[in-house]
Scaffold this motif. Structure first.
Motif, PDB file in Angstrom:
ATOM      1  N   PRO A 165     -19.966  56.516  44.111  1.00  0.00           N
ATOM      2  CA  PRO A 165     -20.681  55.253  43.918  1.00  0.00           C
ATOM      3  C   PRO A 165     -22.172  55.318  44.192  1.00  0.00           C
ATOM      4  CG  PRO A 165     -18.581  54.841  44.993  1.00  0.00           C
ATOM      5  CD  PRO A 165     -18.736  56.333  44.933  1.00  0.00           C
ATOM      6  N   VAL A 195     -18.777  50.690  38.749  1.00  0.00           N
ATOM      7  CA  VAL A 195     -17.994  51.429  39.735  1.00  0.00           C
ATOM      8  C   VAL A 195     -16.546  50.989  39.595  1.00  0.00           C
ATOM      9  CG1 VAL A 195     -17.566  51.830  42.189  1.00  0.00           C
ATOM     10  CG2 VAL A 195     -19.913  51.704  41.337  1.00  0.00           C
ATOM     11  N   ASP A 197     -12.251  51.614  40.581  1.00  0.00           N
ATOM     12  CA  ASP A 197     -11.325  52.095  41.596  1.00  0.00           C
ATOM     13  C   ASP A 197     -10.150  52.784  40.919  1.00  0.00           C
ATOM     14  OD1 ASP A 197     -12.928  50.984  43.573  1.00  0.00           O
ATOM     15  OD2 ASP A 197     -11.868  49.069  43.521  1.00  0.00           O
ATOM     16  N   THR A 206      -6.745  55.808  46.705  1.00  0.00           N
ATOM     17  CA  THR A 206      -7.904  54.920  46.654  1.00  0.00           C
ATOM     18  C   THR A 206      -9.168  55.768  46.591  1.00  0.00           C
ATOM     19  OG1 THR A 206      -7.843  54.777  49.079  1.00  0.00           O
ATOM     20  CG2 THR A 206      -6.817  52.996  47.839  1.00  0.00           C
ATOM     21  N   SER A 208     -13.223  55.499  44.656  1.00  0.00           N
ATOM     22  CA  SER A 208     -14.149  54.747  43.806  1.00  0.00           C
ATOM     23  C   SER A 208     -15.100  55.707  43.102  1.00  0.00           C
ATOM     24  CB  SER A 208     -14.951  53.744  44.653  1.00  0.00           C
ATOM     25  OG  SER A 208     -14.091  52.794  45.227  1.00  0.00           O
ATOM     26  N   THR A 323      -8.628  58.601  50.045  1.00  0.00           N
ATOM     27  CA  THR A 323      -9.362  59.440  49.106  1.00  0.00           C
ATOM     28  C   THR A 323      -9.085  60.913  49.369  1.00  0.00           C
ATOM     29  OG1 THR A 323     -11.126  57.806  48.961  1.00  0.00           O
ATOM     30  CG2 THR A 323     -11.639  60.032  48.206  1.00  0.00           C
ATOM     31  N   ARG A 447     -13.278  55.614  50.515  1.00  0.00           N
ATOM     32  CA  ARG A 447     -13.691  54.250  50.205  1.00  0.00           C
ATOM     33  C   ARG A 447     -13.512  53.370  51.415  1.00  0.00           C
ATOM     34  NH1 ARG A 447     -10.587  51.547  45.404  1.00  0.00           N
ATOM     35  NH2 ARG A 447      -9.541  50.389  47.020  1.00  0.00           N
TER      36      ARG A 447
END
Length: 453
Positions: A165, A195, A197, A206, A208, A323, A447
């Motif tokens: 991001p 951005v 997800d 998860t 981004s 992540t 994230r």
């Protein structure tokens, strides 16, 4: 923006050039869509993985290929894609990342104004971190395509870029110059940036990503892929988990507690969204050589205490993974529901780590630093959604990537390496030297909003 309009392919024969290709996330996505690709990657181990997977690869420095071998690239390539290294753009620290962004914006303006490669390269040597210049490479490839005699000076039709991001501001600057200034030959693009997800596209994790999708003017307005799954909200999960366990702070595996709360089926543009995919859903059943994880488990990640002293981020098998980065090999898997029990289950295998990134089971991870390869890769399911939206193709079926991957034969692997390295069983003098490569670091940042208390 997203679009509910009927999908219509904008290219008859898409062919992707994947810069900074890693172990093959975007190429695997293309494979699931029957789209050919050529990846450029300079890490030796990532190339070994790619050869084992049967992916067409050049073991090379992206910058060197542009300077010295661009005319040897297949002229039919019409889609440019990639995710350049991003470590120098971190918003952490004392503003160095923001300074790097401003420096790169100035170079973008100079490139679009037609400054020579020699002048740009000379000035880029003054940067404190050479990786800062890598984010310019997609733009430099786009410009080079309009000068290539092998391509008859044809620009790329589509550009697809993705990164953490923190790079979103830079993609917006890319969009500004591609839409208003245009390439030095006058080619302009329609561009969309946002951005996204990854769990909202069926990735059991998860994560981004800042994405850019551009289409050459005349090929229609680009749009972002439509979400197919619900977003994961940590606060909502925690509230329901605590309620289900009568106030005891212990994540629950109760299926009823894990079901999303909504007033009727959640929808976007008239499409009913599915619940996000959990680790347990993806890893439970045996598939290929994966034996399956049917026993409920907890995962303690290497980061994120979420405000609870002495505790790292913990999720159950009914949640998406945190992540997946190069630290995935350090995640501790408890094959029970009580962290206080000393006995621990095994850590994730590389096969399982890849599956949490949405790679097919039995993807042939090879070479060293395999966890780093997994963490740095584009999740293939997410990549398939990006390519489908960019090219006007139907929404991809994630089940196409749930089948075990068939590795390349020894003969095919040798042929790919002969093309990519110069020899069927070894690197050659034309391959990047390991000592010239910066230490590998994960390009995925956990994230914050998905951390678990």
């Amino acid at each position: 923006m997203t679009s509910a309009a009927p999908h219509q392919s904008i290219l008859d024969k898409p062919f992707v050039l994947d810069l900074f290709a890693g172990p093959g996330g975007l190429d695997v996505a293309g494979h699931s869509l029957d789209i050919p690709s050529l990846g450029i990657e300079w890490d030796r181990s990532a190339c070994l993985t790619r050869y084992a997977a049967g992916l067409d690869t050049l073991h090379a420095d992206v910058s060197a290929v542009r300077r010295d071998a661009f005319e040897s690239l297949p002229p039919e390539i019409n889609v440019l894609a990639g995710g350049p290294p991003c470590q120098t753009y971190s918003v952490a620290g004392k503003g160095a990342g923001r300074k790097a962004l401003e420096e790169v914006k100035a170079y973008i303006e100079r490139l679009m104004a037609g400054d020579s490669d020699e002048t740009i390269d000379r000035d880029l040597k003054k940067l404190s971190d050479p990786r800062t210049a890598m984010v310019l490479e997609p733009l430099r490839y786009a410009i080079q395509a309009t000068r290539s005699h092998n391509r008859q000076k044809r620009p790329y039709d589509v550009i697809v870029l993705e990164q953490v991001p923190a790079v979103e501001a830079l993609w917006h600057h890319y969009a500004k110059v591609l839409e208003t200034t245009g390439l030095p030959d006058g080619t302009k693009y329609e561009v969309v940036v946002d951005v996204l997800d990854t769990e909202t596209y069926g990735v059991p994790q998860t994560r981004s990503r800042a994405v850019l999708i551009a289409r050459r003017q005349g090929l229609g307005q680009p749009f972002l892929p439509e979400p197919t799954h619900l977003a994961y909200e940590a606060k909502d999960w925690n509230r329901r988990a605590e309620r289900a366990t009568s106030g005891v702070h212990q994540p629950t595996l109760d299926a009823e507690a894990s079901a999303p709360e909504a007033a009727g089926p959640p929808k976007t543009d008239g499409v009913v969204l599915k619940p996000w995919k959990s680790m347990g859903e993806v890893l439970a059943a045996p598939v290929g050589t994966h034996p399956g994880r049917r026993t409920p488990f907890l995962v303690r990640s290497n980061y994120g205490s979420s405000g609870i002293p002495g505790r790292r981020g913990v999720r159950t098998d009914q949640q998406p993974a945190a992540t997946v980065t190069g630290r995935i090999s350090r995640f501790v898997v408890f094959e029970h529901l009580d962290e206080r029990v000393v006995r621990e289950g095994a850590r994730f295998s590389m096969n399982e780590a890849g599956m949490l990134q949405s790679f097919p089971p039995d993807y042939p991870w090879s070479g060293t630093a395999q966890a780093q390869q997994v963490g740095n890769a584009v999740p293939p399911v997410f990549g398939a959604h990006l390519l489908s939206a960019a090219l006007g193709l139907p929404t991809p079926d994630p089940e196409d990537l749930r089948k075990p991957w068939q590795p390349a034969t020894v003969e095919h692997r040798a042929k790919l390496r002969s093309h990519g390295c110069g020899a069927g069983d070894a690197c050659t003098a034309r391959c990047p030297r390991p000592e010239d490569q910066a230490p590998a670091r994960s390009s995925a940042v956990p994230r914050k909003k998905a951390s678990v208390r």
